[in-house]
Scaffold this motif. Sequence first.
Motif, PDB file in Angstrom:
ATOM      1  N   LEU A 107       0.877  -1.282   0.073  1.00  0.00           N
ATOM      2  CA  LEU A 107       0.026   0.126  -0.048  1.00  0.00           C
ATOM      3  C   LEU A 107       0.729   1.417   0.187  1.00  0.00           C
ATOM      4  O   LEU A 107       1.942   1.356   0.703  1.00  0.00           O
ATOM      5  N   ILE A 108       0.649   2.065  -1.034  1.00  0.00           N
ATOM      6  CA  ILE A 108       1.239   3.323  -1.032  1.00  0.00           C
ATOM      7  C   ILE A 108       0.557   4.615  -1.603  1.00  0.00           C
ATOM      8  O   ILE A 108      -0.482   4.086  -2.246  1.00  0.00           O
ATOM      9  N   HIS A 109       0.913   5.633  -1.440  1.00  0.00           N
ATOM     10  CA  HIS A 109       0.126   6.818  -1.663  1.00  0.00           C
ATOM     11  C   HIS A 109      -0.147   7.195  -3.189  1.00  0.00           C
ATOM     12  O   HIS A 109      -0.948   7.423  -3.645  1.00  0.00           O
ATOM     13  N   ARG A 110       1.264   7.013  -3.764  1.00  0.00           N
ATOM     14  CA  ARG A 110       0.972   6.903  -5.456  1.00  0.00           C
ATOM     15  C   ARG A 110       1.897   5.779  -5.785  1.00  0.00           C
ATOM     16  O   ARG A 110       3.101   5.130  -5.202  1.00  0.00           O
ATOM     17  N   PHE A 111       1.899   5.435  -7.146  1.00  0.00           N
ATOM     18  CA  PHE A 111       2.809   4.559  -7.602  1.00  0.00           C
ATOM     19  C   PHE A 111       2.958   4.973  -9.193  1.00  0.00           C
ATOM     20  O   PHE A 111       2.491   5.819  -9.854  1.00  0.00           O
TER      21      PHE A 111
ATOM     22  N   TRP B 166      -1.698  -1.646  -3.908  1.00  0.00           N
ATOM     23  CA  TRP B 166      -2.868  -0.980  -3.663  1.00  0.00           C
ATOM     24  C   TRP B 166      -2.578   0.853  -3.525  1.00  0.00           C
ATOM     25  O   TRP B 166      -1.823   1.186  -2.891  1.00  0.00           O
ATOM     26  N   THR B 167      -3.009   1.663  -4.368  1.00  0.00           N
ATOM     27  CA  THR B 167      -2.573   3.017  -4.362  1.00  0.00           C
ATOM     28  C   THR B 167      -3.696   3.803  -4.838  1.00  0.00           C
ATOM     29  O   THR B 167      -4.922   3.580  -4.927  1.00  0.00           O
ATOM     30  N   THR B 168      -3.545   5.162  -5.088  1.00  0.00           N
ATOM     31  CA  THR B 168      -4.594   6.138  -5.449  1.00  0.00           C
ATOM     32  C   THR B 168      -4.330   6.402  -7.008  1.00  0.00           C
ATOM     33  O   THR B 168      -3.429   5.833  -7.594  1.00  0.00           O
ATOM     34  N   THR B 169      -5.214   7.326  -7.507  1.00  0.00           N
ATOM     35  CA  THR B 169      -5.115   7.841  -8.875  1.00  0.00           C
ATOM     36  C   THR B 169      -4.308   9.043  -9.163  1.00  0.00           C
ATOM     37  O   THR B 169      -4.171   9.499  -9.973  1.00  0.00           O
ATOM     38  N   ALA B 170      -3.878   9.359  -7.888  1.00  0.00           N
ATOM     39  CA  ALA B 170      -2.813  10.621  -8.058  1.00  0.00           C
ATOM     40  C   ALA B 170      -1.621  10.628  -8.805  1.00  0.00           C
ATOM     41  O   ALA B 170      -0.874   9.576  -8.494  1.00  0.00           O
ATOM     42  N   ASN B 171      -1.215  11.544  -9.575  1.00  0.00           N
ATOM     43  CA  ASN B 171       0.029  11.548 -10.205  1.00  0.00           C
ATOM     44  C   ASN B 171       0.934  12.369  -9.548  1.00  0.00           C
ATOM     45  O   ASN B 171       2.103  12.262  -9.673  1.00  0.00           O
ATOM     46  N   LYS B 172       0.402  13.527  -9.088  1.00  0.00           N
ATOM     47  CA  LYS B 172       1.219  14.558  -8.384  1.00  0.00           C
ATOM     48  C   LYS B 172       0.444  14.541  -7.014  1.00  0.00           C
ATOM     49  O   LYS B 172      -0.616  14.197  -6.693  1.00  0.00           O
ATOM     50  N   LEU B 173       1.271  14.973  -5.844  1.00  0.00           N
ATOM     51  CA  LEU B 173       0.750  15.067  -4.723  1.00  0.00           C
ATOM     52  C   LEU B 173      -0.316  16.169  -4.428  1.00  0.00           C
ATOM     53  O   LEU B 173      -1.160  15.893  -3.655  1.00  0.00           O
ATOM     54  N   GLU B 174      -0.318  17.054  -5.270  1.00  0.00           N
ATOM     55  CA  GLU B 174      -1.127  17.989  -5.227  1.00  0.00           C
ATOM     56  C   GLU B 174      -2.724  17.546  -5.644  1.00  0.00           C
ATOM     57  O   GLU B 174      -3.799  17.911  -5.364  1.00  0.00           O
ATOM     58  N   SER B 175      -2.558  16.359  -6.324  1.00  0.00           N
ATOM     59  CA  SER B 175      -3.872  15.592  -6.880  1.00  0.00           C
ATOM     60  C   SER B 175      -4.673  15.136  -5.393  1.00  0.00           C
ATOM     61  O   SER B 175      -5.932  15.060  -5.416  1.00  0.00           O
ATOM     62  N   PHE B 176      -4.206  15.136  -4.177  1.00  0.00           N
ATOM     63  CA  PHE B 176      -4.915  14.638  -3.151  1.00  0.00           C
ATOM     64  C   PHE B 176      -5.911  15.565  -2.607  1.00  0.00           C
ATOM     65  O   PHE B 176      -6.829  15.264  -2.194  1.00  0.00           O
ATOM     66  N   GLN B 177      -5.680  16.986  -2.951  1.00  0.00           N
ATOM     67  CA  GLN B 177      -6.668  17.939  -2.509  1.00  0.00           C
ATOM     68  C   GLN B 177      -7.364  18.577  -3.477  1.00  0.00           C
ATOM     69  O   GLN B 177      -8.133  19.026  -3.307  1.00  0.00           O
ATOM     70  N   LYS B 178      -7.006  18.462  -4.874  1.00  0.00           N
ATOM     71  CA  LYS B 178      -7.779  18.927  -5.953  1.00  0.00           C
ATOM     72  C   LYS B 178      -7.576  18.285  -7.468  1.00  0.00           C
ATOM     73  O   LYS B 178      -6.538  17.630  -7.603  1.00  0.00           O
ATOM     74  N   GLN B 179      -8.600  18.295  -7.872  1.00  0.00           N
ATOM     75  CA  GLN B 179      -8.317  17.466  -9.287  1.00  0.00           C
ATOM     76  C   GLN B 179      -7.381  18.101 -10.308  1.00  0.00           C
ATOM     77  O   GLN B 179      -7.141  19.380 -10.354  1.00  0.00           O
ATOM     78  N   HIS B 180      -6.644  17.079 -10.869  1.00  0.00           N
ATOM     79  CA  HIS B 180      -5.469  17.562 -11.810  1.00  0.00           C
ATOM     80  C   HIS B 180      -5.803  16.899 -13.098  1.00  0.00           C
ATOM     81  O   HIS B 180      -6.383  15.634 -13.040  1.00  0.00           O
ATOM     82  N   SER B 181      -5.490  17.639 -14.196  1.00  0.00           N
ATOM     83  CA  SER B 181      -5.643  17.015 -15.643  1.00  0.00           C
ATOM     84  C   SER B 181      -5.154  15.587 -15.880  1.00  0.00           C
ATOM     85  O   SER B 181      -5.706  14.799 -16.784  1.00  0.00           O
ATOM     86  N   ASN B 182      -3.567  15.330 -15.208  1.00  0.00           N
ATOM     87  CA  ASN B 182      -3.092  14.274 -15.496  1.00  0.00           C
ATOM     88  C   ASN B 182      -3.093  13.163 -14.635  1.00  0.00           C
ATOM     89  O   ASN B 182      -2.479  12.382 -14.609  1.00  0.00           O
TER      90      ASN B 182
ATOM     91  N   ARG C  41      -3.952  -1.739  -8.184  1.00  0.00           N
ATOM     92  CA  ARG C  41      -5.295  -1.355  -8.006  1.00  0.00           C
ATOM     93  C   ARG C  41      -5.264   0.141  -7.612  1.00  0.00           C
ATOM     94  O   ARG C  41      -4.900   0.433  -6.411  1.00  0.00           O
ATOM     95  N   ARG C  42      -5.763   1.009  -8.310  1.00  0.00           N
ATOM     96  CA  ARG C  42      -5.880   2.291  -8.118  1.00  0.00           C
ATOM     97  C   ARG C  42      -7.238   2.835  -7.593  1.00  0.00           C
ATOM     98  O   ARG C  42      -8.213   2.329  -8.373  1.00  0.00           O
ATOM     99  N   PHE C  43      -7.403   3.448  -6.491  1.00  0.00           N
ATOM    100  CA  PHE C  43      -8.621   3.859  -5.850  1.00  0.00           C
ATOM    101  C   PHE C  43      -8.737   5.314  -5.999  1.00  0.00           C
ATOM    102  O   PHE C  43      -7.905   6.123  -5.872  1.00  0.00           O
ATOM    103  N   PRO C  44     -10.109   5.623  -6.447  1.00  0.00           N
ATOM    104  CA  PRO C  44     -10.342   7.106  -6.740  1.00  0.00           C
ATOM    105  C   PRO C  44     -10.300   7.966  -5.243  1.00  0.00           C
ATOM    106  O   PRO C  44     -10.716   7.379  -4.269  1.00  0.00           O
TER     107      PRO C  44
END
Length: 425
Positions: free
Chosen positions: A6-10, A38-54, A69-72
Amino acid sequence: MKIAYLIHRFPPAIGGAERWLELLAQYGVQAGDEIDVWTTTANKLESFQKQHSNELSSGTMVQDGVTVRRFPLIRFPGRKYLLKAASLALKTTRWGSVLAPYNPICPEMWRQAGSHSNRSNYDLVHAFAFPFGFIMAAAHRLSQQQKIPLIISPYLHLGNPQQPHNRIRRAYTSKSLAWWLRQADCVLVQSSLEQAAVLEMGVAPKRIRRTAVGVPPLKETGDAARFRKQYGISSTAKLVGHLATLSEEKGTVDLLDAFRSVHMQIPDAICVLAGPSTSQFTSRFPPDSLPPWVKMVGVLSEEQKNDFYEAIDLFCLPSRNDSFGIVFLEAWQHAKPVIGYRAGGVADLILHDSDGFLVECGDLNQLAEKIVQLLTKKELAAKFGKSGQARVVREFTADQRLTEIRTIQQEILWHEKIQFGNQTN
């Protein structure tokens, strides 16, 4: 073994922990293990707080034999303020670290971790990295639900050791985060400083194991002339390389501030900044208004990264915010001398006056002085670079370190099975 990481990004997300876990997961697959990340859909750390185009797509996919497994993520109006209020109210409990505003919040990951209908029967859970308490909580829940061991690699950032109560250290060693470490069957640390901090956080010595990261062998050395030509840099310019997420925490701001003095003494010196930028950094240093002695080259491919290391004369990462610093190993692979702050794991990694220089945190005059010294004393720079290169081969190859970690995982699993057998007899 069947392992859930389990990790915050991959990857393709860029980061040291992210890249190391990718190597570890691929190594496990090659050894015959079944690996789920198991990870998130974030590509950038900033994605944790707001939607990013990438931002990456949610769902399950296979990357080089690894099931990812990427979780929204969820965001909502007033998220920062609501979570901050909740984390402050619960700061003395484990939930304070889970609800901190910088966390990725993934309800579906949490639900799946505690689901009795989860058909993935794992042998152990391994979680990366602090300060993301939500990831620790989900990993702990999964290990409890399946009654399997939990390993945590916290990658503590400890900041300036001359300021033992500095903001960075307080954030990474909070009571909330310490609770998760004490629940782990094993905590993997990378340096003596991190080991001491984990002990202070209440983890039993027998549950702590020390093993650092490593780098795979170079497939090609890189082409310095190609890099300079691609970015319009003179063949005679002296280059100081910096590869990180460009930010104050990673020392980019300190490096640029110190480099003004370097440029005055060595007019053809150029500071080459590689890596993704944060909005915080670009708002302070807009790319179109940087001085001519700064060259931003953005995110590099593996080929471009090798060219970057070959082209530079020295590597400098004056970060207060690194638990180890895999980029120093990469620079040493190319026989380049390095400079870092005497902070966190970097203070344990660089051997001062042997393979690089350690500078006191925030001492910009000393930072500039050491840069000038290595740019003007070629024999010293070459000596440091060769010394670092030899250490990588001797101490920090990926195969060495990956084998160590997998052996520890097997030992933890074997110990758990023995305990279970004793309990049932």
